[in-house]
Design a protein around this motif. Structure first.
Motif, short mmCIF file in Angstrom:
data_model
loop_
_atom_site.label_atom_id
_atom_site.label_comp_id
_atom_site.label_asym_id
_atom_site.label_seq_id
_atom_site.Cartn_x
_atom_site.Cartn_y
_atom_site.Cartn_z
N THR A 70 0.82 -1.21 0.00
CA THR A 70 0.00 0.00 0.00
C THR A 70 0.86 1.26 0.00
N GLU A 71 1.87 1.28 0.85
CA GLU A 71 2.75 2.46 0.86
C GLU A 71 3.49 2.60 -0.47
N ASN A 73 2.48 1.64 -3.43
CA ASN A 73 1.54 2.19 -4.42
C ASN A 73 1.32 3.68 -4.21
N ASN A 74 1.22 4.10 -2.96
CA ASN A 74 1.08 5.52 -2.67
C ASN A 74 2.30 6.30 -3.14
N SER A 94 -5.68 -0.02 -2.95
CA SER A 94 -4.51 0.80 -2.62
C SER A 94 -4.00 1.56 -3.83
N VAL A 98 -6.02 5.93 -3.92
CA VAL A 98 -4.94 6.91 -3.82
C VAL A 98 -5.22 8.11 -4.72
N CYS A 311 -8.72 -6.48 2.29
CA CYS A 311 -8.32 -5.16 2.78
C CYS A 311 -9.53 -4.29 3.07
#
Length: 366
Positions: A70-71, A73-74, A94, A98, A311
């Protein structure tokens, strides 16, 4: 003993990853320190970077370790100065959440991104356009036509991000050969620890960090590295790379499940069955038998599967992926996902079939 068939949510920790993490936890050094313990910690991180790079067909210098997919992808979607973002309608939340204003490219009935629609959307792409398409879908296992996506994007001068979280460790791939600019990985999907991932990015990209405050990870992600998590990630990546041929054997188990469930209930629909898929993933639905009912009954029978992505805070809800493929609300609300992995056996599948068959017969007798 529970039969665990939810590897796409998280895979059991591989023994090699546990051993690497145990060793790293006994290392007191901070990898930014210049003394002996610090240098040892740094060596463990760089060894893991090499292992992850080898799995993904990338250069070690392209890797930024993160707290997970997730991070990563961010970082990819927020870090680039993109003027326009195109994403496939089947992306993980994710990605979709965003950039909620991103243009969504539809899926075909087989679950692949619609290349004609993507080509049309890219006809007048401004400079700084970013295209994000996953390598393998987390719910259906359908493999996306990345080479065609990259060719279309390159023709329009666009960047390409690929969420490869579900593909890594299940099929071999090469980031350099794919031609993408950014690629996301997550340790726990391939038998590493939860809470560790990576963004792989070509060094020439104008990628701004999300986290600031230190020079770690080549100034792309500030903060003391998760030494044990990264070491476990590296060990899991190396083991997964060595066992790619073993993952292909899961096709036999997946096909056995799909064949036998169709014998019991001919109306069962298997999503993406006509498309290239991951060897471990099967998404099936029987309209009229809700996913929630199936999950609860199978859980009581000691079988763990899932519905859609894992998720959503434990919620069972119709899949946006299946809806984008044209599934009816009844089908989307009845779909369960069976995902196999490195410790799965034929007995696991037979226990699943027995438990599902019992539920099916009870539902028809009611």
């Amino acid at each position: 003993m529970t039969v665990y068939l939810d590897y796409n949510a998280t895979a059991p920790l591989r023994p090699a990853a546990l051993a690497a993490m145990t060793d790293a936890l006994a290392t007191p050094g901070n990898a930014s320190s210049v003394h002996g313990p610090g240098r040892r910690a740094r060596r463990l991180i760089e060894a893991a970077r090499d292992q992850v790079a080898a799995l993904a067909g990338a250069e070690p210098a392209w890797i930024t370790f993160t707290s997970g997919g997730t991070e990563a992808n961010n970082m990819a979607l927020k870090g680039l100065p993109a003027t326009r973002v195109l994403v496939s309608a089947g992306e993980h939340d994710s990605v979709l959440q965003v950039v909620p204003e991103a243009e969504r490219i539809p899926l075909t009935a087989d679950g692949a991104v619609d290349l004609d629609a993507l080509a049309a959307a890219l006809k007048e792409a401004p400079a700084g356009t970013l295209v994000s398409v996953m390598l393998a879908n987390n719910e259906t296992g359908v493999l996306q036509p990345l080479s065609e996506v990259v060719a279309l994007a390159r023709g329009a001068g666009a960047w390409v991000h690929c969420d490869a979280v579900q593909a890594a460790g299940k099929i071999p791939f090469d980031m350099a050969a794919l031609g993408v600019d950014l690629l996301t990985l997550s340790a726990h999907k391939l038998g590493g620890p939860q809470g560790t991932g990576a963004l792989l990015a070509r060094p020439e990209l104008p990628l701004n960090p999300l986290l600031q405050g230190g020079g770690q990870e080549r100034r792309r992600r500030a903060g003391t590295e998760n030494l044990a998590g990264i070491a476990g990630f590296g060990a899991a990546a190396e083991t997964a790379r060595e066992e790619h041929s073993e993952m292909q054997k899961l096709v036999e188990l997946r096909d056995h499940f799909e064949r036998e469930i169709k014998v019991m209930a001919p109306d069962v629909k298997v999503f993406g069955v006509q498309a290239p898929r991951l060897p471990n993933t099967s998404c099936v639905a029987l309209a009229g038998l809700s996913a929630e009912t199936q999950l609860m009954a199978l859980d009581l029978a000691g079988v763990a599967v899932s519905s859609g992505a894992a998720c959503s805070s434990g919620k069972v809800q119709p899949s946006h992926v299946l809806t984008a493929m044209g599934a009816s609300p009844q089908e989307a609300g009845a779909a369960i996902r069976v995902s196999l992995g490195w410790a799965s056996t034929r007995d696991d599948i037979d226990r699943l079939l027995a438990a599902w068959g019992d539920l099916y017969r009870r539902s028809r007798a009611a």
